[in-house]
Scaffold this active site. Structure first.
Site, PDB file in Angstrom:
ATOM      1  N   HIS A 186       0.714  -1.315  -0.098  1.00  0.00           N
ATOM      2  CA  HIS A 186      -0.036   0.233   0.229  1.00  0.00           C
ATOM      3  C   HIS A 186       0.867   1.305   0.076  1.00  0.00           C
ATOM      4  O   HIS A 186       1.802   1.367   0.835  1.00  0.00           O
ATOM      5  CB  HIS A 186      -0.930   0.088   1.332  1.00  0.00           C
ATOM      6  N   CYS A 187       0.745   1.928  -0.990  1.00  0.00           N
ATOM      7  CA  CYS A 187       1.314   3.337  -1.272  1.00  0.00           C
ATOM      8  C   CYS A 187       0.979   4.378  -0.669  1.00  0.00           C
ATOM      9  O   CYS A 187      -0.074   4.709  -1.088  1.00  0.00           O
ATOM     10  CB  CYS A 187       2.088   3.362  -2.674  1.00  0.00           C
ATOM     11  N   PRO A 188       1.590   5.148   0.396  1.00  0.00           N
ATOM     12  CA  PRO A 188       0.922   6.253   0.814  1.00  0.00           C
ATOM     13  C   PRO A 188       1.084   7.409  -0.155  1.00  0.00           C
ATOM     14  O   PRO A 188       0.317   8.521   0.225  1.00  0.00           O
ATOM     15  CB  PRO A 188       1.534   6.591   2.051  1.00  0.00           C
ATOM     16  N   GLY A 191      -1.771   6.790  -2.334  1.00  0.00           N
ATOM     17  CA  GLY A 191      -3.074   6.827  -1.871  1.00  0.00           C
ATOM     18  C   GLY A 191      -3.731   5.667  -2.379  1.00  0.00           C
ATOM     19  O   GLY A 191      -5.136   5.833  -2.119  1.00  0.00           O
TER      20      GLY A 191
END
Length: 446
Positions: A186-188, A191
């Site tokens: 999950h890439c912040p 998003g």
């Protein structure tokens, strides 16, 4: 095996039939149980941390704007045949391409597997097995299941949230609350989860960002060198005359270590056909990777094969889940969560004193034949019904404690702790007087 949310009514006839029957229909994205955020009527799906996308856009667009104003604009006239304008055109085109890849990565379905509405049945279950009281069910749902991939046994796990066995390389994202096929991470910064359906665009986004950093970094040095040669001065004096170039050189130098290092890392993952999640968990350090097809075929699989269609139609119409209504319990009413119980007109809360409520009268009025039978005596004469304290107030024992249920201590109350309104006491006396008896209420405290 991977049936998910309420079945969508894909055909217009099915939707029209459901609407004609009075069934409430809503879009799938409105009934979605994940933590995603939808825009444009379900056409775009983002993660719950989509606000970080604005920061990412700013970190890309702001340096490029500074470069165009203070560097590229001044280099346009330093090259013959107006070739300097290509510097501006290339940096703008590369930035737009990078931002488009960012939006495609963030705003599309990463490969979410729809949830099951019911848990799958265990293998070998025929539906006729009866379990006697006190016996353990003969079949239980196993936590893992083995599947064969390219001749190698791969263990899959059962997801309690989505109520399904995850396919190989699938994992449940705790941030988006979805099972994502070929989950990478999950890439912040975008998003969104990175999975089967957006990994290609994520890699292209990181790679193009690296190229953009190198491009800006390189032409900032070109501009500094042209100042140094044109004015025949030292490099330090030339750098002092263009502070914007110095700021961009430092910014792009730091950024390229992050995006450039990430690009190299994902090149390694693609060449070995691994995901970030698998690599961090050392999934294939001690055993063979069943998905490795060789370097060339691995790159072809990621960059050149068709993207599988989404398993979700977020704009399809589904039946609205019915609201859980309060249920009747022992002549009273209980809320769906069981936190509040109206027992014969007295709302009993945990840790609170009971309060007289008018729900009993409403329930008696709406209760068909049973209420009518209670209101008539044997001669068919209607009787005057008033609340009976013997049904409202639990009987007292010798110590003055009222006992509703000996198994639950929360029902034990001292008689002095019950608040009875004057109207209830007056009606109780009238009812007792008709039967020739006197009802007394002793307020004892121990």
């Amino acid at each position: 095996m991977y049936s998910g949310q309420p079945l969508p009514l894909e055909t217009p006839d099915a939707a029209a039939g459901a609407a004609a029957s009075g069934v409430a229909l809503i879009r799938t994205y409105k009934a979605w149980k994940g933590s995603n955020i939808f825009l444009l009527g379900g056409r775009l799906i983002f993660g719950p941390d989509v606000r970080s996308l604005f920061l990412t856009v700013f970190l890309i667009a702001a340096p490029v704007a500074i470069f165009c104003i203070f560097v590229a604009r001044k280099l346009m006239d330093d090259f013959p045949h107006h070739s300097g304008i290509s510097i501006m055109v290339i940096v703008v085109a590369l930035t737009l391409f990078d931002l488009i890849l960012l939006m495609v990565t963030s705003g599309r379905d990463p490969g979410i597997i729809p949830r099951n509405t019911h848990p799958p049945e265990p293998e070998g279950y025929d539906g006729n097995t009866e379990v006697q009281p006190g016996q353990t069910p003969p079949l239980r749902l196993p936590r893992t299941k083995d599947v064969v991939v390219n001749g190698i046994v791969v263990r899959t796990k059962y997801c309690d949230t989505c109520m399904l066995y995850r396919p190989p390389r699938c994992s449940h994202c705790s941030i988006c609350n979805n099972c994502v096929e070929k989950f990478d991470h999950h890439c912040p910064w975008v998003g969104q989860c990175i999975g089967l359906r957006n990994y290609r665009f994520f890699f292209m986004f990181v790679f193009s960002t690296t190229l953009l950093c190198l491009y800006v970094h390189g032409f900032c040095w070109v501009y500094i060198v042209r100042i140094m040669n044109g004015e025949r001065t030292s490099i330090w004096k030339a750098m002092a005359k263009t502070p914007a170039s110095i700021a961009l050189v430092i910014y792009t130098f730091i950024s390229v270590w992050f995006v450039g290092g990430l690009t190299v890392f994902h090149l390694y993952l693609i060449s070995t056909n691994q995901s970030t999640y698998e690599n961090f968990r050392y999934r294939y350090d001690r055993r063979t990777n069943p998905f490795d097809k060789g370097v060339i075929k691995n790159f072809m699989e990621v960059l050149c094969t068709g993207i599988s269609p989404s398993k979700n139609n977020f704009r399809a119409k589904v039946q609205k889940e019915p609201t859980i209504l309060p249920r009747t319990v022992v002549g009273g009413f209980a809320s769906p969560m069981g936190k509040e119980l109206n027992y014969m007109g007295m709302a009993v809360h945990s840790g609170r004193k009971p309060i007289w409520d008018g729900s009993v009268r409403e329930a008696d009025d709406s209760d068909g034949s049973l209420a009518n039978n209670d209101r008539q005596d044997k001669d068919g004469v209607s009787a005057d019904i008033s609340p009976d304290l013997s049904r409202i107030i639990p009987p007292e024992d010798t110590e003055g404690r009222s006992i509703m249920n000996p198994r639950h201590s929360s029902w034990e109350r001292r008689s002095g702790d019950w608040d009875i309104s004057p109207e209830v006491a007056r009606e109780s006396k009238q009812f007792s007087g008709r039967n020739g008896t006197q009802q007394s209420w002793t307020d004892s405290k121990v």
